[in-house]
Design a protein around this motif. Structure first.
Motif, PDB file in Angstrom:
ATOM      1  N   ALA A 146       0.836  -1.205   0.000  1.00  0.00           N
ATOM      2  CA  ALA A 146       0.000   0.000   0.000  1.00  0.00           C
ATOM      3  C   ALA A 146       0.868   1.251   0.000  1.00  0.00           C
ATOM      4  CB  ALA A 146      -0.932  -0.003   1.203  1.00  0.00           C
ATOM      5  N   LEU A 147       1.904   1.249   0.824  1.00  0.00           N
ATOM      6  CA  LEU A 147       2.793   2.409   0.890  1.00  0.00           C
ATOM      7  C   LEU A 147       3.475   2.658  -0.452  1.00  0.00           C
ATOM      8  CD1 LEU A 147       4.016   4.605   2.689  1.00  0.00           C
ATOM      9  CD2 LEU A 147       5.840   2.979   3.296  1.00  0.00           C
ATOM     10  N   ALA A 148       3.844   1.601  -1.162  1.00  0.00           N
ATOM     11  CA  ALA A 148       4.530   1.728  -2.446  1.00  0.00           C
ATOM     12  C   ALA A 148       3.629   2.331  -3.523  1.00  0.00           C
ATOM     13  CB  ALA A 148       5.045   0.361  -2.901  1.00  0.00           C
ATOM     14  N   ARG A 149       2.343   2.353  -3.295  1.00  0.00           N
ATOM     15  CA  ARG A 149       1.422   2.931  -4.279  1.00  0.00           C
ATOM     16  C   ARG A 149       1.417   4.464  -4.236  1.00  0.00           C
ATOM     17  NH1 ARG A 149      -2.191  -1.320  -2.022  1.00  0.00           N
ATOM     18  NH2 ARG A 149      -1.915  -3.152  -3.358  1.00  0.00           N
ATOM     19  N   VAL A 150       2.065   5.065  -3.248  1.00  0.00           N
ATOM     20  CA  VAL A 150       2.112   6.522  -3.123  1.00  0.00           C
ATOM     21  C   VAL A 150       3.364   7.038  -3.830  1.00  0.00           C
ATOM     22  CG1 VAL A 150       2.194   8.476  -1.547  1.00  0.00           C
ATOM     23  CG2 VAL A 150       0.912   6.423  -0.914  1.00  0.00           C
ATOM     24  N   ARG A 151       3.162   7.870  -4.847  1.00  0.00           N
ATOM     25  CA  ARG A 151       4.268   8.509  -5.566  1.00  0.00           C
ATOM     26  C   ARG A 151       4.429   9.938  -5.045  1.00  0.00           C
ATOM     27  NH1 ARG A 151       1.279   7.213 -10.079  1.00  0.00           N
ATOM     28  NH2 ARG A 151       1.392   9.381 -10.806  1.00  0.00           N
ATOM     29  N   HIS A 152       5.679  10.346  -4.869  1.00  0.00           N
ATOM     30  CA  HIS A 152       5.967  11.684  -4.354  1.00  0.00           C
ATOM     31  C   HIS A 152       6.330  12.594  -5.517  1.00  0.00           C
ATOM     32  CE1 HIS A 152       5.891  10.535  -0.049  1.00  0.00           C
ATOM     33  NE2 HIS A 152       6.227   9.355  -0.542  1.00  0.00           N
ATOM     34  N   GLU A 153       5.403  13.492  -5.847  1.00  0.00           N
ATOM     35  CA  GLU A 153       5.580  14.419  -6.961  1.00  0.00           C
ATOM     36  C   GLU A 153       5.260  15.828  -6.459  1.00  0.00           C
ATOM     37  OE1 GLU A 153       3.186  13.196 -10.251  1.00  0.00           O
ATOM     38  OE2 GLU A 153       4.085  11.187 -10.366  1.00  0.00           O
ATOM     39  N   PRO A 154       6.280  16.601  -6.077  1.00  0.00           N
ATOM     40  CA  PRO A 154       6.048  17.929  -5.510  1.00  0.00           C
ATOM     41  C   PRO A 154       5.221  18.828  -6.426  1.00  0.00           C
ATOM     42  CG  PRO A 154       8.329  17.274  -5.229  1.00  0.00           C
ATOM     43  CD  PRO A 154       7.714  16.251  -6.135  1.00  0.00           C
ATOM     44  N   ASP A 155       4.279  19.551  -5.814  1.00  0.00           N
ATOM     45  CA  ASP A 155       3.451  20.519  -6.532  1.00  0.00           C
ATOM     46  C   ASP A 155       3.524  21.832  -5.744  1.00  0.00           C
ATOM     47  OD1 ASP A 155       1.365  22.169  -7.472  1.00  0.00           O
ATOM     48  OD2 ASP A 155       0.213  20.436  -8.151  1.00  0.00           O
ATOM     49  N   PRO A 156       4.373  22.774  -6.175  1.00  0.00           N
ATOM     50  CA  PRO A 156       4.565  24.021  -5.420  1.00  0.00           C
ATOM     51  C   PRO A 156       3.275  24.793  -5.191  1.00  0.00           C
ATOM     52  CG  PRO A 156       6.252  23.785  -7.112  1.00  0.00           C
ATOM     53  CD  PRO A 156       5.243  22.709  -7.365  1.00  0.00           C
ATOM     54  N   ARG A 157       2.337  24.723  -6.124  1.00  0.00           N
ATOM     55  CA  ARG A 157       1.070  25.445  -5.970  1.00  0.00           C
ATOM     56  C   ARG A 157       0.280  24.904  -4.792  1.00  0.00           C
ATOM     57  NH1 ARG A 157      -4.021  24.295  -7.500  1.00  0.00           N
ATOM     58  NH2 ARG A 157      -3.266  22.382  -8.472  1.00  0.00           N
ATOM     59  N   ILE A 158       0.146  23.583  -4.714  1.00  0.00           N
ATOM     60  CA  ILE A 158      -0.584  22.969  -3.606  1.00  0.00           C
ATOM     61  C   ILE A 158       0.161  23.170  -2.294  1.00  0.00           C
ATOM     62  CG2 ILE A 158      -1.343  20.764  -2.635  1.00  0.00           C
ATOM     63  CD1 ILE A 158      -2.072  19.878  -5.434  1.00  0.00           C
ATOM     64  N   GLU A 159       1.480  22.983  -2.325  1.00  0.00           N
ATOM     65  CA  GLU A 159       2.253  23.145  -1.097  1.00  0.00           C
ATOM     66  C   GLU A 159       2.122  24.558  -0.548  1.00  0.00           C
ATOM     67  OE1 GLU A 159       6.827  22.887   0.617  1.00  0.00           O
ATOM     68  OE2 GLU A 159       6.407  22.201  -1.427  1.00  0.00           O
ATOM     69  N   ALA A 160       2.145  25.567  -1.431  1.00  0.00           N
ATOM     70  CA  ALA A 160       2.049  26.949  -0.979  1.00  0.00           C
ATOM     71  C   ALA A 160       0.740  27.208  -0.239  1.00  0.00           C
ATOM     72  CB  ALA A 160       2.175  27.897  -2.164  1.00  0.00           C
ATOM     73  N   ILE A 161      -0.345  26.606  -0.725  1.00  0.00           N
ATOM     74  CA  ILE A 161      -1.644  26.799  -0.068  1.00  0.00           C
ATOM     75  C   ILE A 161      -1.701  26.053   1.259  1.00  0.00           C
ATOM     76  CG2 ILE A 161      -4.126  26.367  -0.248  1.00  0.00           C
ATOM     77  CD1 ILE A 161      -3.877  26.733  -3.273  1.00  0.00           C
TER      78      ILE A 161
END
Length: 320
Positions: A269-284
């Motif tokens: 289950a954990l391996a199904r999560v991909r880490h793809e930074p999104d500066p727009r979402i992070e900023a909010i």
């Protein structure tokens, strides 16, 4: 008792409607009429003894709710909203749905003489932002860093003023980030907080757009519904002088959320999560505070989840 729900076709609106029909009463009074309003007419299975009125309306249009308000609903749940990312992307849409509709509703209540009607609005942790204390409370100054947060903050001030003037009996509940939402991701910036758990537990891939050390203030759907129901039972004098309350969520990092995912779903289950930074979402999302002193809400009887394991278990129990 007549209860009106705006945004009734949405996630919380559907759950609240079902909960009201299930318990059949509110604040010790039998539920006799339930009016559900949204841009698309909500659907709900009827319950004997309750008149169900489902309408498709743009409630920001002046007078749209006049005939409903003429029937003097005892409680109004104002849940209609454009969510965070959508309000940020389209200023006019956010103002129309998040602010104009609230002002139109308040003016409708004023014209109908609904001074004793309990108006409960769902607000958001997004009313805070920027440089803040390590731990906030309900009287920390509102400094939103997004259009959505600004629109909700304006509504809070307006509801408090109408209540101060005795034009309505308002109560604003600031919602933590709600996890785990069922269904599919929506346009909310916080949508990932549910999808990084929901999708992997359902055998699907998910994207985490923020750093894992980011902390969130979260609450389960069932505790939010409990809070909305409880908000209708409180005497107006207990809410003054400022009628906005941060509900008692819990603070959890994204890393801790993913660890619970691993514990409940395994490494697969954990391996199904991909880490793809999104500066727009992070900023909010990073502008939202994660630690609160909830003494006021708790003193009024609002209750949160015990820990994040309880939130995940509630999702698993509901999923079956």
């Amino acid at each position: 008792m007549h209860v009106l729900i705006t945004g009734a076709a949405g996630f919380l609106g559907q759950r609240l409607s079902a909960a009201l029909l299930e318990q059949g009463s509110l604040n010790g009074r039998p539920l006799t009429r339930l009016t559900l309003v949204d841009q698309v007419a909500p659907t709900l299975e009827e319950r004997e003894g309750v008149t169900l009125d489902c309408r498709a309306l743009d409630i920001a249009r002046p007078g749209a709710l006049d005939d409903v308000l003429a029937d003097a609903p005892a409680v109004i749940y104002h849940l209609a909203a454009v969510v965070s990312s959508a309000a940020e992307a389209d200023l006019d849409l956010g103002l129309h749905v998040n602010f104009d509709a609230t002002r139109a509703l308040l003016e409708g209540c004023r014209q109908a003489g609904l001074s004793s009607t309990r108006l409960i609005m769902a607000s958001s942790v997004a009313v805070y932002g920027g440089e803040l204390p390590a731990v906030l409370d309900d009287m920390t100054a509102l400094t939103p860093q997004s259009s959505y947060g600004a629109q909700k903050a304006m509504c809070e001030l307006l509801i408090n003023d109408y209540s101060r003037r005795g034009l309505v009996d308002g109560c604003v509940l600031r919602l933590p980030t709600i996890v785990i939402r069922p269904g599919r991701p929506n346009a909310a910036a916080s949508s990932f907080a549910s999808s990084i758990l929901r999708e992997p537990l359902n055998g699907e891939a998910a994207i985490c757009p923020v750093p894992t050390d980011l902390e969130l203030f979260v609450m389960s759907p069932r505790r939010v519904i409990d809070a909305l129901l409880h908000g209708a039972t409180l005497p107006g004098e207990a809410l003054a002088p400022y009628r906005a309350f941060m509900l008692p969520g819990i603070t959890v990092s994204v890393a801790a959320m993913l660890e619970v995912l691993r514990e409940r779903g395994g490494e697969a289950a954990l391996a199904r999560v991909r880490h793809e930074p999104d500066p727009r979402i992070e900023a909010i999302v990073a502008s939202w505070p994660a630690r609160f002193n909830n003494r006021r809400a708790e003193a009024l009887g609002f209750r949160g989840d015990t820990d994040f394991h309880e939130i995940v278990q509630a999702f698993l129990d509901e999923r079956g």
